[in-house]
Design a protein around this motif. Structure first.
Motif, PDB file in Angstrom:
ATOM      1  N   LEU A   6       0.831  -1.200   0.000  1.00 26.05           N
ATOM      2  CA  LEU A   6       0.000   0.000   0.000  1.00 26.05           C
ATOM      3  C   LEU A   6       0.867   1.252   0.000  1.00 26.05           C
ATOM      4  N   GLN A   7       1.943   1.234   0.778  1.00 22.79           N
ATOM      5  CA  GLN A   7       2.853   2.381   0.820  1.00 22.79           C
ATOM      6  C   GLN A   7       3.508   2.614  -0.553  1.00 22.79           C
ATOM      7  N   THR A   8       3.822   1.487  -1.199  1.00 23.49           N
ATOM      8  CA  THR A   8       4.443   1.605  -2.534  1.00 23.49           C
ATOM      9  C   THR A   8       3.479   2.253  -3.524  1.00 23.49           C
ATOM     10  N   GLN A   9       2.217   1.855  -3.467  1.00 23.73           N
ATOM     11  CA  GLN A   9       1.211   2.424  -4.369  1.00 23.73           C
ATOM     12  C   GLN A   9       0.996   3.905  -4.081  1.00 23.73           C
ATOM     13  N   VAL A  10       0.991   4.242  -2.768  1.00 26.37           N
ATOM     14  CA  VAL A  10       0.809   5.651  -2.404  1.00 26.37           C
ATOM     15  C   VAL A  10       1.988   6.482  -2.904  1.00 26.37           C
ATOM     16  N   ALA A  11       3.199   5.940  -2.764  1.00 27.08           N
ATOM     17  CA  ALA A  11       4.389   6.660  -3.226  1.00 27.08           C
ATOM     18  C   ALA A  11       4.350   6.853  -4.747  1.00 27.08           C
ATOM     19  N   GLU A  12       3.915   5.798  -5.443  1.00 23.96           N
ATOM     20  CA  GLU A  12       3.823   5.896  -6.914  1.00 23.96           C
ATOM     21  C   GLU A  12       2.778   6.916  -7.317  1.00 23.96           C
ATOM     22  N   LEU A  13       1.667   6.920  -6.554  1.00 24.10           N
ATOM     23  CA  LEU A  13       0.607   7.878  -6.847  1.00 24.10           C
ATOM     24  C   LEU A  13       1.085   9.311  -6.604  1.00 24.10           C
ATOM     25  N   ASN A  14       1.824   9.495  -5.503  1.00 22.31           N
ATOM     26  CA  ASN A  14       2.364  10.832  -5.210  1.00 22.31           C
ATOM     27  C   ASN A  14       3.334  11.295  -6.314  1.00 22.31           C
ATOM     28  N   LYS A  16       3.299  10.432  -9.461  1.00 21.68           N
ATOM     29  CA  LYS A  16       2.536  10.794 -10.657  1.00 21.68           C
ATOM     30  C   LYS A  16       1.837  12.135 -10.478  1.00 21.68           C
ATOM     31  N   VAL A  17       1.340  12.365  -9.247  1.00 21.05           N
ATOM     32  CA  VAL A  17       0.692  13.654  -8.981  1.00 21.05           C
ATOM     33  C   VAL A  17       1.702  14.786  -9.108  1.00 21.05           C
ATOM     34  N   ASP A  18       2.921  14.547  -8.592  1.00 22.96           N
ATOM     35  CA  ASP A  18       3.970  15.570  -8.714  1.00 22.96           C
ATOM     36  C   ASP A  18       4.295  15.856 -10.189  1.00 22.96           C
ATOM     37  N   LEU A  19       4.374  14.772 -10.975  1.00 22.96           N
ATOM     38  CA  LEU A  19       4.644  14.956 -12.404  1.00 22.96           C
ATOM     39  C   LEU A  19       3.524  15.741 -13.085  1.00 22.96           C
ATOM     40  N   LEU A  20       2.285  15.402 -12.684  1.00 18.92           N
ATOM     41  CA  LEU A  20       1.143  16.101 -13.269  1.00 18.92           C
ATOM     42  C   LEU A  20       1.151  17.571 -12.889  1.00 18.92           C
ATOM     43  N   LEU A  21       1.455  17.852 -11.629  1.00 18.83           N
ATOM     44  CA  LEU A  21       1.513  19.248 -11.183  1.00 18.83           C
ATOM     45  C   LEU A  21       2.638  20.008 -11.899  1.00 18.83           C
TER      46      LEU A  21
END
Length: 224
Positions: A6-14, A16-21
């Motif tokens: 779950l932590q790995t998925q959250v880190a990956e999501l963060n 991607k969000v950073d890249l999007l921002l």
């Protein structure tokens, strides 16, 4: 184990969000730059337009938009003609390139021919011929030339008659006889001797020719 995934998925999501921002921020910067460029171009364009209008007004140039529009339309309608003209111009240019060496050869040959004529003295001859005409013009007045023009037909008829074969033969014979005579040793004839000479056949023929010539000349004069 599930917590780690779950932590790995959250880190990956963060991530991607950073890249999007970051992408959104870059697009915003580009949009701002484009807006600034458009704004600057608008200002420059307005300045150019105002300057052009002021300059045209100072020079008292009337600028009719309808005429400009008509000119643009005519240009658009004649695009095909302009293309044909450019193609023709290109063809002429190619022809000149191809004909250039031939033209150079013609110029070289013409120059050589002129030099050959100069070496033979043609130009000097024509220059001296010009002096002949100068002497004629300075010697004869316009009235003399007019009289010559009035009588040129008679002169040409006389020349034509004088150059007939029988006339040329008679003239040649007369010149030969004159040339064979010894002018310094001409014999003297008394009247009695002349009378005896007149009885000779050749003298009678000569007198007949002379009398006939005089009679015919008198008759021709009476006709005129």
């Amino acid at each position: 184990m599930e917590e780690k995934a779950l932590q790995t998925q959250v880190a990956e999501l963060n991530r991607k969000v950073d890249l999007l921002l970051e992408y959104v921020n870059q697009q915003r910067l580009k949009t701002n730059q484009l807006e600034d460029l458009v704004s600057d171009m608008s200002i420059v364009g307005k300045d150019i337009y105002d300057t052009a209008v002021e300059e045209l007004d100072n020079r008292m140039v009337n600028f009719d938009l309808d005429q400009v529009k008509g000119l643009v339309l005519r240009i658009l309608r004649n695009v095909g003609n302009m293309n044909n003209f450019l193609e023709m111009f290109e063809s002429v240019t190619d022809l000149m390139k191809d004909a250039g060496p031939i033209f150079n050869e013609v110029v070289i040959d013409f120059t050589k021919k002129l030099n050959e004529l100069d070496q033979k003295g043609y130009f000097e001859f024509f220059a001296e011929t010009g002096k002949i005409f100068d002497n004629i013009i300075s010697h004869y007045s316009p009235s003399d030339v007019k009289e010559l023009a009035d009588n040129v037909v008679t002169i040409m008829e006389t020349v034509r008659s004088a150059t007939q074969p029988e006339m040329m033969t008679a003239l040649n014979n007369g010149l030969k006889i004159y040339g064979s005579m010894e002018m310094e040793n001409v014999p003297e004839y008394s009247i009695l001797k002349v009378m005896r000479e007149l009885n000779k056949p050749e003298m009678k023929r000569g007198l007949g020719f002379f009398v006939t010539f005089i009679k015919n000349m008198a008759a021709e004069t009476n006709k005129n």
